[in-house]
Design a protein around this motif. Structure first.
Motif, PDB file in Angstrom:
ATOM      1  N   ALA A   1       0.838  -1.201   0.000  1.00 43.13           N
ATOM      2  CA  ALA A   1       0.000   0.000   0.000  1.00 43.13           C
ATOM      3  C   ALA A   1       0.872   1.251   0.000  1.00 43.13           C
ATOM      4  CB  ALA A   1      -0.938   0.012   1.207  1.00 43.13           C
ATOM      5  N   GLY A   2       1.912   1.262   0.795  1.00 47.78           N
ATOM      6  CA  GLY A   2       2.825   2.396   0.843  1.00 47.78           C
ATOM      7  C   GLY A   2       3.551   2.594  -0.470  1.00 47.78           C
TER       8      GLY A   2
ATOM      9  N   SER B   1       1.089   4.130  -2.922  1.00 44.25           N
ATOM     10  CA  SER B   1       0.875   5.538  -2.599  1.00 44.25           C
ATOM     11  C   SER B   1       2.065   6.393  -3.009  1.00 44.25           C
ATOM     12  CB  SER B   1       0.591   5.711  -1.106  1.00 44.25           C
ATOM     13  OG  SER B   1      -0.622   5.065  -0.777  1.00 44.25           O
TER      14      SER B   1
ATOM     15  N   ASP C   1       2.036   6.436  -7.098  1.00 46.14           N
ATOM     16  CA  ASP C   1       0.834   6.930  -7.766  1.00 46.14           C
ATOM     17  C   ASP C   1       0.857   8.446  -7.955  1.00 46.14           C
ATOM     18  OD1 ASP C   1      -1.887   6.884  -8.767  1.00 46.14           O
ATOM     19  OD2 ASP C   1      -2.467   7.677  -6.799  1.00 46.14           O
TER      20      ASP C   1
ATOM     21  N   ALA D   1      -5.271  -2.220   3.458  1.00 50.93           N
ATOM     22  CA  ALA D   1      -4.572  -0.972   3.122  1.00 50.93           C
ATOM     23  C   ALA D   1      -4.220  -0.931   1.639  1.00 50.93           C
ATOM     24  CB  ALA D   1      -3.317  -0.829   3.980  1.00 50.93           C
TER      25      ALA D   1
ATOM     26  N   ALA E   1      -5.469   1.792  -1.060  1.00 50.73           N
ATOM     27  CA  ALA E   1      -4.531   2.551  -1.902  1.00 50.73           C
ATOM     28  C   ALA E   1      -4.954   2.484  -3.365  1.00 50.73           C
ATOM     29  CB  ALA E   1      -3.105   2.020  -1.721  1.00 50.73           C
TER      30      ALA E   1
ATOM     31  N   ASN F   1      -8.035   4.678  -3.994  1.00 51.02           N
ATOM     32  CA  ASN F   1      -7.748   6.111  -3.955  1.00 51.02           C
ATOM     33  C   ASN F   1      -6.730   6.558  -4.994  1.00 51.02           C
ATOM     34  OD1 ASN F   1      -9.492   6.720  -1.754  1.00 51.02           O
ATOM     35  ND2 ASN F   1      -8.015   5.721  -0.400  1.00 51.02           N
ATOM     36  N   ALA F   2      -6.289   5.651  -5.844  1.00 49.88           N
ATOM     37  CA  ALA F   2      -5.261   5.987  -6.837  1.00 49.88           C
ATOM     38  C   ALA F   2      -5.763   7.049  -7.805  1.00 49.88           C
ATOM     39  CB  ALA F   2      -4.839   4.733  -7.591  1.00 49.88           C
TER      40      ALA F   2
END
Length: 184
Positions: A71-72, A75, A78, A116, A120, A123-124
């Motif tokens: 997920a990190g 993020s 992206d 998570a 991610a 919300n990309a």
């Protein structure tokens, strides 16, 4: 809000899924970040597989090697007007369920890490391409750890397919459209 652009590519081993995903990323004409999830080990055959993937990718693509925090990594990579290619969920899940530093027990927070990652993706802001194996077409495997892995990968694939705007199944190098943009 800009609609999500999430393509899910899945298939069996040596089905052509990674090459197809790479073609989609290259064809996007966007800057590409390749997120690799493979854990480099002392296994010579697996190292050769990784080298094959590296040689096939364009040198100008940015590379991120993800650990359990996919997920990190998503993020961080992206951005609007950018393409992120994640290859692959199969190896990432193996890292969560069979971490190298454990005694065979999954990471205690692996469900939270999957949640998570899904968030991610939801919300990309850029184009995202996700690769995974379809391993649930055979018999129910022997052994609790293997059944857990097959079950969890099946659940993860279902979640990402539901979130995706496009989904493709690769069979013998041929892309079969499972879900097209605009389809629910």
């Amino acid at each position: 809000m800009i609609p999500r652009d999430l393509t899910f590519v899945l298939g069996g081993a040596r089905s052509g899924k990674s090459a197809h995903a790479e073609q989609l990323a290259a064809g996007s004409a966007l800057p590409v970040t390749y997120i690799a999830t493979a854990r480099v080990t002392g296994d010579a055959e697996f190292s050769a597989r990784i080298a094959h993937h590296r040689e096939r990718r364009p040198a100008h693509w940015q590379l991120l090697e993800a650990d359990a925090d996919l997920a990190g990594a998503v993020s961080n990579a992206d951005a609007p007007g950018h393409c992120t290619l994640i290859d692959c969920l199969t190896l990432w899940l193996a890292t969560l369920l069979c971490p190298a530093e454990s005694d065979g027990e999954p990471l205690a927070d692996y469900h939270a890490r999957v949640d998570a990652f899904e968030a991610a993706l939801a919300n990309a802001r850029g184009k995202i391409i996700v690769v995974s194996n379809e391993i649930g077409l055979g018999v129910v495997p022997l052994g609790a750890a293997t059944r857990l892995y097959v079950d969890e990968l099946g659940r993860l694939n279902q979640r990402i397919a539901a979130l995706s705007t496009q989904a493709t199944m690769m069979v013998a190098g041929l892309p079969l459209a499972l879900k097209s943009a605009g389809a629910a």
